[in-house]
Enzyme design. Sequence first.
Site, PDB file in Angstrom:
ATOM      1  N   PRO A 130      -7.448  -0.290   9.367  1.00  3.87           N
ATOM      2  CA  PRO A 130      -8.719  -0.142   8.655  1.00  3.87           C
ATOM      3  C   PRO A 130      -8.566  -0.435   7.155  1.00  3.87           C
ATOM      4  O   PRO A 130      -7.651   0.072   6.528  1.00  3.87           O
ATOM      5  CB  PRO A 130      -9.076   1.333   8.882  1.00  3.87           C
ATOM      6  CG  PRO A 130      -8.200   1.787   9.996  1.00  3.87           C
ATOM      7  CD  PRO A 130      -6.974   0.952   9.953  1.00  3.87           C
ATOM      8  N   GLU A 131      -9.467  -1.251   6.632  1.00  4.29           N
ATOM      9  CA  GLU A 131      -9.440  -1.533   5.199  1.00  4.29           C
ATOM     10  C   GLU A 131     -10.673  -0.920   4.550  1.00  4.29           C
ATOM     11  O   GLU A 131     -11.432  -0.201   5.210  1.00  4.29           O
ATOM     12  CB  GLU A 131      -9.321  -3.045   4.978  1.00  4.29           C
ATOM     13  CG  GLU A 131      -8.028  -3.536   5.621  1.00  4.29           C
ATOM     14  CD  GLU A 131      -7.644  -4.975   5.326  1.00  4.29           C
ATOM     15  OE1 GLU A 131      -8.069  -5.508   4.295  1.00  4.29           O
ATOM     16  OE2 GLU A 131      -6.906  -5.547   6.137  1.00  4.29           O
ATOM     17  N   LYS A 177      -9.107   3.313   0.499  1.00  2.99           N
ATOM     18  CA  LYS A 177      -8.921   3.552   1.925  1.00  2.99           C
ATOM     19  C   LYS A 177      -8.819   5.048   2.231  1.00  2.99           C
ATOM     20  O   LYS A 177      -8.408   5.432   3.315  1.00  2.99           O
ATOM     21  CB  LYS A 177      -7.674   2.796   2.409  1.00  2.99           C
ATOM     22  CG  LYS A 177      -7.862   1.283   2.308  1.00  2.99           C
ATOM     23  CD  LYS A 177      -6.821   0.528   3.096  1.00  2.99           C
ATOM     24  CE  LYS A 177      -5.640   0.170   2.255  1.00  2.99           C
ATOM     25  NZ  LYS A 177      -4.668  -0.671   2.980  1.00  2.99           N
ATOM     26  N   ARG A 208       4.650  -5.799   4.519  1.00  3.60           N
ATOM     27  CA  ARG A 208       3.440  -5.937   5.334  1.00  3.60           C
ATOM     28  C   ARG A 208       3.388  -7.382   5.815  1.00  3.60           C
ATOM     29  O   ARG A 208       4.091  -8.239   5.286  1.00  3.60           O
ATOM     30  CB  ARG A 208       2.201  -5.635   4.468  1.00  3.60           C
ATOM     31  CG  ARG A 208       2.301  -4.335   3.678  1.00  3.60           C
ATOM     32  CD  ARG A 208       1.977  -3.128   4.504  1.00  3.60           C
ATOM     33  NE  ARG A 208       0.625  -3.207   5.016  1.00  3.60           N
ATOM     34  CZ  ARG A 208      -0.455  -2.858   4.300  1.00  3.60           C
ATOM     35  NH1 ARG A 208      -0.335  -2.416   3.068  1.00  3.60           N
ATOM     36  NH2 ARG A 208      -1.663  -2.948   4.836  1.00  3.60           N
TER      37      ARG A 208
END
Length: 299
Positions: free
Chosen positions: A2-3, A51, A256
């Site tokens: 989720p961003e 976030k 990432r």
Amino acid sequence: MPEGDVVRRTARRLHAALAGRELVGCDLRWPDLATADLSGRCVLEVASAGKHLLTRLTAGEGGEPLTLHSHLRMEGSWYVERTGSDGRGRRSDAGVRAVLVTDTWTAVGHRLGMLDLVPTAAEGTLVGHLGPDVLGPGWDAAEAERRLLADPVRPVGEALLDQRVLAGVGTFYMAEACFLTGLSPWTPVGDVPAPGRLVALVHRLLHANAERTEQVTTGDLRRGRRTFVHARSGLPCLRCGTAVRVALIGPPAKERTAFSCPRCQSGPTPTDDGRPQAPLGARPRRRAPVRAADGSAKR
Ligand SMILES: [Zn+2]
């Protein structure tokens, strides 16, 4: 993962269900919070900061206003169901981390990555380090640009993912923004020709998705065509047909994934040795055989 746009929608949904209502039940399945009981407090609001989710509560008897802070991390979510409904058995799920009950709606936090309870006055200890919130009301593009350029040799993809630079950006928007500016994520930020335009682009992309459930940057809602490069490793770039690549970006232990097109995006990349890369998950990983103490391989 989720961003900022997903977290903002989650905050809105929780706010609509809980704000102005008293909690009549509470179950926090988190090591330090198992005995915390928020019953009797009213939910003032649910807000997002990058976030992070902030559920703000009134002061209890003789207490002070509190904030329940949560972060979805990789696969967390909050869902809302009618109080008294059977919850489709989900509330007994081992992944449930928080249950907030009002007389009408019940909010259930599932597989949350963080859960904290702090005095609202001390929220800064949890979110004070964040850069400008891309979807926040106080969005400050100039400050975001200043933070982006603070370390000129830092790869732009890594800087975009740093929540101290811009709050709310994850690997999805990083990859797509780098593609749309024609730069490899490994381009030093000092070499980005128009950093202000890049910041504005990230802002625009997140805003465009803030009101819908699909994350799209291509304008094409069809499956497999919603992104130019993100999550498309090994598949043809939607613009030039070259196989999209994936590699890790970021400091050790904090890497990432970064997707990019070697043809459409100029600049350095650690994977430009021409080796084809298979799409993620296309090949099952072989496990190394486990060795027994005598050196023989075990099955
Ligand atoms: Zn391309």
